[in-house]
Design an enzyme around this catalytic site. Structure first.
Site, PDB file in Angstrom:
ATOM      1  N   ASN A 128      -2.985  13.367  -2.820  1.00  0.00           N
ATOM      2  CA  ASN A 128      -4.042  13.931  -3.633  1.00  0.00           C
ATOM      3  C   ASN A 128      -4.584  15.135  -3.198  1.00  0.00           C
ATOM      4  O   ASN A 128      -4.954  15.987  -3.829  1.00  0.00           O
ATOM      5  CB  ASN A 128      -5.415  12.723  -3.500  1.00  0.00           C
ATOM      6  N   ASP A 172       0.850  -1.199  -0.062  1.00  0.00           N
ATOM      7  CA  ASP A 172       0.008  -0.165  -0.118  1.00  0.00           C
ATOM      8  C   ASP A 172       0.956   1.257  -0.008  1.00  0.00           C
ATOM      9  O   ASP A 172       1.797   1.354   0.662  1.00  0.00           O
ATOM     10  CB  ASP A 172      -0.850  -0.056   1.143  1.00  0.00           C
ATOM     11  N   ASP A 198      -2.760  10.091  -9.865  1.00  0.00           N
ATOM     12  CA  ASP A 198      -2.804   9.101 -10.890  1.00  0.00           C
ATOM     13  C   ASP A 198      -1.831   8.847 -11.537  1.00  0.00           C
ATOM     14  O   ASP A 198      -1.205   7.731 -11.870  1.00  0.00           O
ATOM     15  CB  ASP A 198      -3.928   9.450 -12.048  1.00  0.00           C
ATOM     16  N   GLU A 243      -4.776   2.670  -3.824  1.00  0.00           N
ATOM     17  CA  GLU A 243      -3.486   2.687  -3.776  1.00  0.00           C
ATOM     18  C   GLU A 243      -2.822   1.257  -3.544  1.00  0.00           C
ATOM     19  O   GLU A 243      -1.729   1.365  -3.169  1.00  0.00           O
ATOM     20  CB  GLU A 243      -2.578   3.910  -2.973  1.00  0.00           C
ATOM     21  N   HIS A 245      -5.790  15.053  -7.748  1.00  0.00           N
ATOM     22  CA  HIS A 245      -6.011  13.764  -8.116  1.00  0.00           C
ATOM     23  C   HIS A 245      -5.255  13.336  -9.532  1.00  0.00           C
ATOM     24  O   HIS A 245      -4.828  12.081  -9.772  1.00  0.00           O
ATOM     25  CB  HIS A 245      -7.427  13.366  -8.263  1.00  0.00           C
TER      26      HIS A 245
END
Length: 355
Positions: free
Chosen positions: A245, A237, A254, A280, A250
């Site tokens: 973010n 993770d 990404d 994630e 965002h």
């Protein structure tokens, strides 16, 4: 048979070029051989006397065009096609001029090949139109040759004429139906493959989605139970990803996910599998891998994940679990997830092994 890609991207071009390179001299030789068997003094028209050597010469010129760096392959192939098409139309005209005394020539059996060639040279729809145009040219040539004879009351072989034109029309339609069927089948296969890709691939990162990687895990566990080869599962993770973010947006988040995916993919063995487990979080499926090897891989990935050009620094928490006898996907995932949670609790950027 049908082509949809531009000629400079058509992977069949090298193969077709090789076929033409070997076949054109053979066909040219066959034309000259047939010409050598003719009694030229009995041939009434220029076409009957000299069409075969002229065709052989044209084919050899096209063959020369296939030599390296001589001319574009598209020009050569269209030269072969249109030269052959012209010969076929003239063949119909002069044959029907002499049909009353000579009947249909044996060369009539070659007429349909021009309809096949059209689908190699042109796109399917254009090939269909070109083929129809050539059939109309055959009809026009027949009309021009036969109309004066009918007016003079010459007795013609009606059955032979019907067989000639109906057979060519049948070939014309058959080739179109065949190509259409192939196109439809290919389109259905592509659509099925696309739907399969959408159903099993994460749209952002391009790796296996949760359902797909879970299915792979089930299959790997079955092999593990049958062969007893080692199997490891890694859950990782990205640490503090929500902050990325929130601080950068965002879109940047990404890009971080895509970059992390690329790093993971580049450092896995061919048999290893990578999937996006959610958000994630990623899953690594490592067949034939011991616990120590899996832990070493995770340790090697840690600094690589941090090397993001023009992106916020990122780290990951790893949880590693080895498959045990009697494991199912849920139990193995639960142990890897617990180890990953322990890594997060320890501050992140850690590799923890399930006990």
């Amino acid at each position: 048979m049908a082509r949809s890609a531009p000629q400079d991207q058509d992977i069949t071009v090298p193969m077709r070029a090789r076929v033409y390179f070997f076949m054109l001299p053979v066909v040219a030789w066959a034309a000259l051989f047939s010409w050598s068997q003719l009694e030229l003094e009995k041939q009434e028209s220029f076409y009957e006397r000299y069409s075969l050597p002229l065709m052989a010469l044209w084919l050899m010129l096209c063959w020369a065009g296939l030599l390296p760096r001589w001319m574009p392959f598209r020009w050569v192939e269209q030269g072969i096609f249109w030269g052959s098409a012209t010969l076929m139309v003239l063949n119909v005209y002069y044959n029907l001029l002499a049909i009353a005394r000579e009947g249909l020539w044996g060369s009539s059996v070659w007429l349909a090949i021009i309809f096949v060639m059209a689908y190699f040279v042109f796109e399917p729809r254009l090939a269909w139109r070109v083929s129809l145009g050539l059939f109309l040219a055959f009809l026009l040539a027949g009309f021009l040759a036969l109309a004066p004879q009918v007016a003079q009351g010459v007795k013609l072989d009606g059955n032979g004429l019907v067989q000639l034109y109906v057979s060519q029309l049948s070939y014309l339609v058959l080739f179109r139906v065949l190509v259409f069927s192939k196109e439809h089948g290919l389109r259905a296969q592509l659509e099925a493959a696309h739907l399969h890709h959408l159903a099993h691939t994460d749209p952002l990162t391009g790796v296996a989605n949760r359902r797909s990687i879970l299915k792979s895990l089930e299959e790997a566990l079955l092999r593990h139970q049958q062969t007893a080869e080692p199997l490891c599962l890694v859950l990782l993770d990205l640490d503090r990803f929500k902050q990325i973010n929130d601080c950068y947006g965002h879109e940047v988040g990404d890009r971080v996910l895509v970059q992390a995916t690329r790093v993971l993919q580049q450092n896995l063995r061919p048999g290893d599998q990578l999937g996006r487990w959610g958000g994630e979080e990623f899953m690594l499926l490592l067949p034939n891998t011991s616990l120590a090897e899996a832990e070493e891989l995770c340790a090697r990935l840690q600094p690589l994940l941090a090397q993001h050009d023009h992106l916020p620094p990122v780290s990951a928490s790893f949880g590693v679990a080895a498959a045990l006898p009697g494991d199912n996907p849920r139990s193995l995932i639960a142990r890897a997830d617990s180890a990953m949670y322990a890594s997060k609790q320890a501050g992140g950027n850690q590799v923890k092994v399930a006990s």
